[in-house]
Scaffold this motif. Sequence first.
Motif, mmCIF file in Angstrom:
data_model
loop_
_atom_site.group_PDB
_atom_site.id
_atom_site.type_symbol
_atom_site.label_atom_id
_atom_site.label_comp_id
_atom_site.label_asym_id
_atom_site.label_seq_id
_atom_site.Cartn_x
_atom_site.Cartn_y
_atom_site.Cartn_z
ATOM 1 N N THR A 96 0.892 -1.279 -0.091
ATOM 2 C CA THR A 96 -0.009 0.150 -0.314
ATOM 3 C C THR A 96 0.653 1.250 0.066
ATOM 4 O O THR A 96 2.039 1.208 0.179
ATOM 5 C CB THR A 96 -0.950 0.057 1.363
ATOM 6 N N TRP A 97 0.212 2.328 -0.119
ATOM 7 C CA TRP A 97 1.116 3.622 -0.227
ATOM 8 C C TRP A 97 0.196 4.690 0.346
ATOM 9 O O TRP A 97 -1.061 4.745 0.415
ATOM 10 C CB TRP A 97 1.483 4.063 -1.876
ATOM 11 N N GLU A 98 0.890 5.701 0.883
ATOM 12 C CA GLU A 98 0.194 6.982 1.321
ATOM 13 C C GLU A 98 1.336 8.094 1.299
ATOM 14 O O GLU A 98 2.439 7.846 1.448
ATOM 15 C CB GLU A 98 -0.292 6.776 2.902
ATOM 16 N N TRP A 99 0.702 9.195 0.966
ATOM 17 C CA TRP A 99 1.546 10.424 1.001
ATOM 18 C C TRP A 99 1.632 10.921 2.563
ATOM 19 O O TRP A 99 0.701 10.907 3.115
ATOM 20 C CB TRP A 99 0.858 11.503 0.321
ATOM 21 N N LEU A 100 3.020 11.081 3.034
ATOM 22 C CA LEU A 100 3.128 11.594 4.086
ATOM 23 C C LEU A 100 3.313 13.152 4.176
ATOM 24 O O LEU A 100 2.781 13.915 5.041
ATOM 25 C CB LEU A 100 4.496 11.079 4.888
ATOM 26 N N SER A 101 3.552 13.698 3.031
ATOM 27 C CA SER A 101 3.417 15.012 2.647
ATOM 28 C C SER A 101 3.452 15.435 1.117
ATOM 29 O O SER A 101 4.400 15.122 0.275
ATOM 30 C CB SER A 101 4.877 15.727 3.030
ATOM 31 N N VAL A 102 2.317 15.885 0.753
ATOM 32 C CA VAL A 102 2.073 15.951 -0.633
ATOM 33 C C VAL A 102 3.073 17.271 -1.360
ATOM 34 O O VAL A 102 3.541 17.303 -2.114
ATOM 35 C CB VAL A 102 0.609 16.328 -1.035
ATOM 36 N N GLU A 103 2.950 18.260 -0.326
ATOM 37 C CA GLU A 103 3.617 19.510 -0.613
ATOM 38 C C GLU A 103 5.219 19.120 -0.867
ATOM 39 O O GLU A 103 5.958 19.736 -1.602
ATOM 40 C CB GLU A 103 3.906 20.536 0.628
ATOM 41 N N ASP A 104 5.793 18.315 -0.069
ATOM 42 C CA ASP A 104 7.358 17.926 0.017
ATOM 43 C C ASP A 104 7.551 16.617 -0.838
ATOM 44 O O ASP A 104 8.513 16.146 -1.049
ATOM 45 C CB ASP A 104 7.816 17.646 1.173
ATOM 46 N N SER A 105 6.405 16.107 -1.476
ATOM 47 C CA SER A 105 6.408 14.636 -2.203
ATOM 48 C C SER A 105 7.073 13.758 -1.455
ATOM 49 O O SER A 105 8.015 12.905 -1.985
ATOM 50 C CB SER A 105 7.309 15.240 -3.411
ATOM 51 N N ILE A 106 6.630 13.615 -0.457
ATOM 52 C CA ILE A 106 7.187 12.569 0.321
ATOM 53 C C ILE A 106 6.035 11.173 0.711
ATOM 54 O O ILE A 106 5.004 11.631 0.903
ATOM 55 C CB ILE A 106 7.447 12.883 1.678
ATOM 56 N N LEU A 107 6.547 10.068 0.092
ATOM 57 C CA LEU A 107 5.451 9.026 -0.019
ATOM 58 C C LEU A 107 6.140 8.081 0.891
ATOM 59 O O LEU A 107 7.204 7.658 1.015
ATOM 60 C CB LEU A 107 5.495 8.593 -1.545
ATOM 61 N N MET A 108 5.198 6.893 1.366
ATOM 62 C CA MET A 108 5.571 5.886 2.252
ATOM 63 C C MET A 108 4.895 4.678 1.367
ATOM 64 O O MET A 108 3.613 4.876 1.273
ATOM 65 C CB MET A 108 5.091 6.026 3.617
ATOM 66 N N LEU A 109 5.847 3.458 1.305
ATOM 67 C CA LEU A 109 5.083 2.384 0.777
ATOM 68 C C LEU A 109 5.148 1.375 1.999
ATOM 69 O O LEU A 109 6.347 1.469 2.736
ATOM 70 C CB LEU A 109 6.164 1.750 -0.210
ATOM 71 N N ILE A 110 4.276 0.599 2.204
ATOM 72 C CA ILE A 110 3.970 -0.302 3.265
ATOM 73 C C ILE A 110 3.826 -1.822 2.774
ATOM 74 O O ILE A 110 2.935 -1.683 1.810
ATOM 75 C CB ILE A 110 2.827 0.037 4.190
ATOM 76 N N SER A 111 4.542 -2.660 3.162
ATOM 77 C CA SER A 111 4.236 -3.850 2.738
ATOM 78 C C SER A 111 4.419 -4.982 4.132
ATOM 79 O O SER A 111 5.652 -5.165 4.486
ATOM 80 C CB SER A 111 5.325 -4.577 1.582
ATOM 81 N N GLU A 112 3.438 -5.681 4.423
ATOM 82 C CA GLU A 112 3.594 -6.746 5.635
ATOM 83 C C GLU A 112 4.309 -6.008 6.803
ATOM 84 O O GLU A 112 5.140 -6.793 7.380
ATOM 85 C CB GLU A 112 4.159 -7.874 4.953
#
Length: 150
Positions: A96-112
């Motif tokens: 799964t993925w989620e934006w931690l900060s859209v303004e700073d374009s920081i994305l987190m990917l989560i797997s198990e």
Amino acid sequence: MKNNTLLKIGTSAAVLGLLTNQACKEKEDKVTPIDLIIGDWKIIDIDGKNAIEEADDHFYFLSMEFMTGGSVEWCYNYQYPLNPNDNNEECYQNVTWEWLSVEDSILMLISEGDTSTVTVDFPTSDLMSWEGIEGDRVLHDNSYKLERID
């Protein structure tokens, strides 16, 4: 004098209306990282090296589909140019993925339970790259370049 004042008020209102309309149009036309990331992407480079692996009779590449709602589908795509009927893909939906900060374009990917945090850049709407910030449990490498395939 009265007509002159009405003309000035009318002109001012028209100019203000045009400026407001243009500002709204520019705001509507602005594309955000949220809009850009959705879709199918082929990983073309990992840590500066070509990510498309070639063998004698086939090649394969990794693709990712970022979906609205935070799901990611990873696929290994096998292509056989001499035998297209053998083309296939193996896909996994454990990320799964989620934006931690859209303004700073920081994305987190989560797997198990494992996570990777990356900064995302879109040089064009058809190219995406990211650099790892912390965690490498999902990605296993620091730098990726992806090309839109949808």
